[in-house]
Design a protein around this motif. Structure first.
Motif, PDB file in Angstrom:
ATOM      1  N   ALA A 288      14.755 -28.693 -35.244  1.00 35.83           N
ATOM      2  CA  ALA A 288      13.785 -28.242 -34.456  1.00 35.83           C
ATOM      3  C   ALA A 288      12.943 -29.200 -33.713  1.00 35.83           C
ATOM      4  O   ALA A 288      12.460 -29.052 -32.609  1.00 35.83           O
ATOM      5  CB  ALA A 288      12.762 -27.090 -35.249  1.00 35.83           C
ATOM      6  N   PHE A 289      12.512 -30.203 -34.534  1.00 34.83           N
ATOM      7  CA  PHE A 289      11.669 -31.209 -34.000  1.00 34.83           C
ATOM      8  C   PHE A 289      12.435 -31.907 -32.766  1.00 34.83           C
ATOM      9  O   PHE A 289      12.074 -32.292 -31.796  1.00 34.83           O
ATOM     10  CB  PHE A 289      11.347 -32.159 -35.035  1.00 34.83           C
ATOM     11  N   ALA A 290      13.704 -32.335 -33.072  1.00 37.76           N
ATOM     12  CA  ALA A 290      14.748 -33.049 -32.213  1.00 37.76           C
ATOM     13  C   ALA A 290      14.918 -32.422 -30.838  1.00 37.76           C
ATOM     14  O   ALA A 290      14.720 -32.900 -29.842  1.00 37.76           O
ATOM     15  CB  ALA A 290      16.027 -33.316 -32.963  1.00 37.76           C
ATOM     16  N   GLN A 291      15.248 -30.891 -31.135  1.00 44.97           N
ATOM     17  CA  GLN A 291      15.458 -30.094 -29.929  1.00 44.97           C
ATOM     18  C   GLN A 291      14.162 -29.699 -28.974  1.00 44.97           C
ATOM     19  O   GLN A 291      14.222 -29.386 -27.974  1.00 44.97           O
ATOM     20  CB  GLN A 291      16.198 -28.998 -30.152  1.00 44.97           C
ATOM     21  N   GLY A 292      13.010 -29.884 -29.640  1.00 46.02           N
ATOM     22  CA  GLY A 292      11.859 -29.560 -29.246  1.00 46.02           C
ATOM     23  C   GLY A 292      11.008 -30.633 -28.911  1.00 46.02           C
ATOM     24  O   GLY A 292      11.424 -31.246 -27.480  1.00 46.02           O
ATOM     25  N   SER A 293      10.141 -31.366 -29.451  1.00 42.35           N
ATOM     26  CA  SER A 293       9.288 -32.342 -28.910  1.00 42.35           C
ATOM     27  C   SER A 293      10.134 -33.603 -28.444  1.00 42.35           C
ATOM     28  O   SER A 293       9.827 -34.154 -27.518  1.00 42.35           O
ATOM     29  CB  SER A 293       8.378 -32.926 -30.313  1.00 42.35           C
ATOM     30  N   VAL A 294      11.137 -33.967 -29.129  1.00 42.81           N
ATOM     31  CA  VAL A 294      11.870 -35.170 -28.797  1.00 42.81           C
ATOM     32  C   VAL A 294      12.737 -34.908 -27.601  1.00 42.81           C
ATOM     33  O   VAL A 294      12.622 -35.921 -26.451  1.00 42.81           O
ATOM     34  CB  VAL A 294      12.967 -35.775 -29.902  1.00 42.81           C
ATOM     35  N   ALA A 295      13.577 -33.869 -27.418  1.00 43.05           N
ATOM     36  CA  ALA A 295      14.178 -33.480 -26.445  1.00 43.05           C
ATOM     37  C   ALA A 295      13.319 -33.611 -25.083  1.00 43.05           C
ATOM     38  O   ALA A 295      13.613 -33.846 -23.871  1.00 43.05           O
ATOM     39  CB  ALA A 295      14.945 -32.231 -26.374  1.00 43.05           C
ATOM     40  N   ALA A 296      12.071 -32.974 -25.212  1.00 46.12           N
ATOM     41  CA  ALA A 296      11.297 -33.002 -23.966  1.00 46.12           C
ATOM     42  C   ALA A 296      10.613 -34.162 -23.549  1.00 46.12           C
ATOM     43  O   ALA A 296      10.641 -34.590 -22.604  1.00 46.12           O
ATOM     44  CB  ALA A 296       9.981 -31.900 -24.406  1.00 46.12           C
TER      45      ALA A 296
ATOM     46  N   ALA B 255       6.812 -45.156 -23.138  1.00 43.90           N
ATOM     47  CA  ALA B 255       7.140 -45.450 -24.615  1.00 43.90           C
ATOM     48  C   ALA B 255       6.709 -44.057 -25.219  1.00 43.90           C
ATOM     49  O   ALA B 255       5.874 -43.137 -24.825  1.00 43.90           O
ATOM     50  CB  ALA B 255       5.989 -46.321 -25.115  1.00 43.90           C
ATOM     51  N   PRO B 256       7.071 -43.723 -26.617  1.00 39.52           N
ATOM     52  CA  PRO B 256       7.046 -42.531 -27.382  1.00 39.52           C
ATOM     53  C   PRO B 256       5.539 -42.146 -27.688  1.00 39.52           C
ATOM     54  O   PRO B 256       4.860 -43.297 -28.048  1.00 39.52           O
ATOM     55  CB  PRO B 256       7.783 -42.604 -28.539  1.00 39.52           C
ATOM     56  N   ASP B 257       4.938 -41.288 -27.613  1.00 37.33           N
ATOM     57  CA  ASP B 257       3.593 -40.841 -28.070  1.00 37.33           C
ATOM     58  C   ASP B 257       3.771 -41.059 -29.601  1.00 37.33           C
ATOM     59  O   ASP B 257       4.542 -40.847 -30.313  1.00 37.33           O
ATOM     60  CB  ASP B 257       3.266 -39.300 -27.631  1.00 37.33           C
ATOM     61  N   PRO B 258       2.523 -41.885 -30.220  1.00 40.43           N
ATOM     62  CA  PRO B 258       2.451 -42.191 -31.229  1.00 40.43           C
ATOM     63  C   PRO B 258       2.230 -40.910 -32.272  1.00 40.43           C
ATOM     64  O   PRO B 258       2.767 -40.737 -33.476  1.00 40.43           O
ATOM     65  CB  PRO B 258       1.087 -42.985 -31.652  1.00 40.43           C
ATOM     66  N   ALA B 259       1.818 -39.879 -31.637  1.00 40.76           N
ATOM     67  CA  ALA B 259       1.976 -38.471 -32.450  1.00 40.76           C
ATOM     68  C   ALA B 259       3.232 -37.849 -32.782  1.00 40.76           C
ATOM     69  O   ALA B 259       3.293 -37.292 -33.814  1.00 40.76           O
ATOM     70  CB  ALA B 259       1.369 -37.332 -31.277  1.00 40.76           C
ATOM     71  N   LEU B 260       4.318 -38.493 -32.192  1.00 42.74           N
ATOM     72  CA  LEU B 260       5.705 -37.984 -32.493  1.00 42.74           C
ATOM     73  C   LEU B 260       6.259 -38.580 -33.822  1.00 42.74           C
ATOM     74  O   LEU B 260       6.859 -38.147 -34.702  1.00 42.74           O
ATOM     75  CB  LEU B 260       6.794 -38.434 -31.330  1.00 42.74           C
ATOM     76  N   TYR B 261       5.614 -40.032 -34.065  1.00 41.43           N
ATOM     77  CA  TYR B 261       5.985 -40.562 -35.311  1.00 41.43           C
ATOM     78  C   TYR B 261       5.366 -39.669 -36.292  1.00 41.43           C
ATOM     79  O   TYR B 261       5.672 -39.759 -37.496  1.00 41.43           O
ATOM     80  CB  TYR B 261       5.334 -42.009 -35.223  1.00 41.43           C
ATOM     81  N   ARG B 262       4.089 -39.520 -36.245  1.00 39.17           N
ATOM     82  CA  ARG B 262       3.483 -38.711 -37.109  1.00 39.17           C
ATOM     83  C   ARG B 262       3.976 -37.250 -37.481  1.00 39.17           C
ATOM     84  O   ARG B 262       4.188 -36.818 -38.605  1.00 39.17           O
ATOM     85  CB  ARG B 262       1.898 -38.383 -36.767  1.00 39.17           C
TER      86      ARG B 262
ATOM     87  N   ALA C  70      20.244 -36.692 -41.049  1.00 36.39           N
ATOM     88  CA  ALA C  70      19.079 -36.605 -40.097  1.00 36.39           C
ATOM     89  C   ALA C  70      18.992 -37.518 -38.810  1.00 36.39           C
ATOM     90  O   ALA C  70      18.707 -36.978 -37.787  1.00 36.39           O
ATOM     91  CB  ALA C  70      17.957 -37.190 -41.031  1.00 36.39           C
ATOM     92  N   CYS C  71      19.826 -38.704 -39.267  1.00 36.47           N
ATOM     93  CA  CYS C  71      20.055 -40.047 -38.037  1.00 36.47           C
ATOM     94  C   CYS C  71      20.706 -39.016 -36.880  1.00 36.47           C
ATOM     95  O   CYS C  71      20.381 -39.385 -35.605  1.00 36.47           O
ATOM     96  CB  CYS C  71      20.725 -41.087 -38.606  1.00 36.47           C
ATOM     97  N   GLN C  72      21.794 -38.675 -37.149  1.00 38.22           N
ATOM     98  CA  GLN C  72      22.603 -37.677 -36.160  1.00 38.22           C
ATOM     99  C   GLN C  72      21.894 -36.846 -35.306  1.00 38.22           C
ATOM    100  O   GLN C  72      22.012 -36.518 -34.190  1.00 38.22           O
ATOM    101  CB  GLN C  72      23.863 -37.114 -36.979  1.00 38.22           C
ATOM    102  N   THR C  73      21.002 -35.956 -36.309  1.00 35.88           N
ATOM    103  CA  THR C  73      20.356 -34.945 -35.326  1.00 35.88           C
ATOM    104  C   THR C  73      19.362 -35.436 -34.168  1.00 35.88           C
ATOM    105  O   THR C  73      19.237 -34.997 -33.217  1.00 35.88           O
ATOM    106  CB  THR C  73      19.609 -34.091 -36.395  1.00 35.88           C
ATOM    107  N   LEU C  74      18.726 -36.477 -34.885  1.00 38.76           N
ATOM    108  CA  LEU C  74      18.080 -37.497 -33.745  1.00 38.76           C
ATOM    109  C   LEU C  74      18.636 -38.086 -32.697  1.00 38.76           C
ATOM    110  O   LEU C  74      18.361 -37.884 -31.325  1.00 38.76           O
ATOM    111  CB  LEU C  74      16.738 -38.288 -34.385  1.00 38.76           C
ATOM    112  N   ALA C  75      19.750 -38.808 -32.947  1.00 38.59           N
ATOM    113  CA  ALA C  75      20.568 -39.282 -32.175  1.00 38.59           C
ATOM    114  C   ALA C  75      21.186 -38.627 -31.174  1.00 38.59           C
ATOM    115  O   ALA C  75      21.646 -39.196 -29.824  1.00 38.59           O
ATOM    116  CB  ALA C  75      21.466 -40.614 -32.764  1.00 38.59           C
TER     117      ALA C  75
END
Ligand SMILES: Cc1cc2nc3c(=O)[nH]c(=O)nc-3n(C[C@H](O)[C@H](O)[C@H](O)COP(=O)(O)OP(=O)(O)OC[C@H]3O[C@@H](n4cnc5c(N)ncnc54)[C@H](O)[C@@H]3O)c2cc1C
Length: 380
Positions: free
Chosen positions: A13-21, A31-38, A67-72
């Motif tokens: 859900a994180f990958a397809q939501g916040s990361v994909a956006a 650069a990625p928002d530091p909030a995404l690391y949190r 997990a790596c695959q989902t994000l990559a």
């Protein structure tokens, strides 16, 4: 639902939501928002295989790979950034004393600092034994001097595993691994920009000028560091292979979805047999690559020697992605170039994957030597 399933579901859900956006902007240099690391930390990603006794999730290697695959599948750079921070946290659990671990591990697990593993230098990449960053023993610990570049998270890492020479130059047995707080006096970080979407990977480096660290920061003493890297790099090669499979899978899916609705000569693209060819070719090679990657994951998960399988899996997955992504981009027409789509991001990432954790040409050589040695042993 098991703990592992729940973890991977949240991560998807994180990958397809916040990361994909956010990823399309990263392709253009943001650069990625530091909030995404949190956010990743809240899911538990930064402690995926860290023991529960130290605040981690205690998942197995196969879960880390998933997990790596989902994000990559969305952004390889961001996935690499997070897994590299995770790896330093794990290193603290494996090798650090209680005080050092308890000071830094919570910051890593909470996503408050990123971390990196720094081997490469301006004058030494493939030939790692030639590093010239020097560590000299002092009364209270070690003094480090030297420079690292082309390091994932190098531009913002709060801490680094720094590999340095403690004895004479060129002597692999003199290399040691130090935990270095990059906010110490004498440490200076910098970013490396390139047209190849480096921002989500945090690519950069740092200079160390008379940086003093305590004796407790020597996590991998001379004589053990080189060996530890050669063993642990099999895991990195395997998750990079899995990430290349994931990127190619995502590109096939996106091209297929586009081909099902884009009209050309009165039909959707996927009604044209010649248009379907590159998708079929990619799918067939991806199935072969995925099977080899699964073998490497299984060997590492069960603690078997994975040197050969991990190298074979990485070569195959990287080259399969490098071969098919351009054809899939072409199948998209001009739309494939849009930053909202994955193609240009994954194409650049597949090239980078061919360099990180063992360049393809060197791995081919490794496979030849390991296979030859095995054949000689079998003949005896
Ligand atoms: C985006 C990115 C992120 C990276 N992240 C990290 C990181 O986090 N930590 C880290 O320590 N390093 C990192 N690296 C560095 C990476 O590990 C090196 O790029 C890699 O080891 C190759 O070293 P090099 O670039 O200096 O190439 P060189 O060693 O100069 O080699 C140049 C080319 O020649 C080939 N070559 C070299 N020697 C031989 C040989 N004997 N036989 C045949 N071919 C040979 C290489 O395969 C390569 O293709 C990163 C690199 C990139 C691009």
């Amino acid at each position: 639902m098991s703990g592992t399933d729940a973890f991977l579901t949240r991560l998807r859900a994180f990958a397809q939501g916040s990361v994909a956006a956010a990823a399309p902007r990263w392709s253009l240099g943001d650069a990625p928002d530091p909030a995404l690391y949190r956010e990743a930390a809240d899911i538990g990603l930064l402690g995926t295989t860290v023991p529960a006794t130290h605040g981690g999730q205690a998942h197995d290697f196969a879960t880390l790979v998933a997990a790596c695959q989902t994000l990559a599948a969305v952004d390889f750079g961001f996935a690499m950034s997070l897994v590299n921070t995770h790896n330093v946290g794990l290193r603290l659990c494996l090798s650090a004393g209680d005080a050092l671990r308890d000071r830094y591990l919570p910051q890593i697990l909470k996503g408050e600092i990123s971390a990196c593993t720094a081997l490469t230098e301006p004058g030494a990449g493939t030939d790692f034994a030639a590093i010239t960053t020097q560590a000299v023993e002092t009364e209270t610990g070690w003094r480090l001097n030297g420079g690292k570049r082309w390091i994932i998270n190098g531009r913002h890492a709060g801490a680094a595993m720094v590999f340095a020479q403690c004895k004479s130059m060129g002597d692999a047995s003199g290399i040691a691994g130090f935990f270095v707080d990059l906010s110490l006096p004498g440490a200076r970080r910098f970013a490396i920009e390139s047209g190849f979407s480096q921002s989500s990977m945090g690519t950069g480096g740092f200079e160390l000028t008379d940086v003093e660290v305590g004796a407790e920061c020597l996590l991998l003493p001379p004589g053990t560091a080189f060996k530890a890297i050669l063993t642990e790099i099999n895991a990195a090669r395997t998750y990079v292979a899995a990430m290349c499979d994931a990127m190619l899978g995502a590109a096939i899916d996106e091209a297929a979805a586009y081909g099902a609705q884009r009209m050309s000569f009165g039909q959707t693209l996927d009604q044209h047999p010649s248009w379907r060819q590159p998708l079929g070719a990619a799918q067939a090679d991806l199935a072969a690559s995925t099977a080899l990657t699964a073998q490497a994951v299984a060997r590492i998960t069960e603690g078997a020697d994975a040197q050969l399988t991990a190298a074979q899996a990485k070569i195959t997955a990287v080259e399969t992605a490098q071969r098919h992504l351009p054809a899939l981009l072409h199948a998209m027409g001009a739309a494939g170039l849009e930053p909202e789509r994955c193609f240009t991001r994954h194409l650049a990432a597949a090239q980078i994957a061919g360099l990180t954790d063992g360049a393809t040409s060197i791995l081919r050589d490794r496979v030849a030597r390991l296979t030859q040695a095995r054949n000689v042993k079998d003949r005896r």
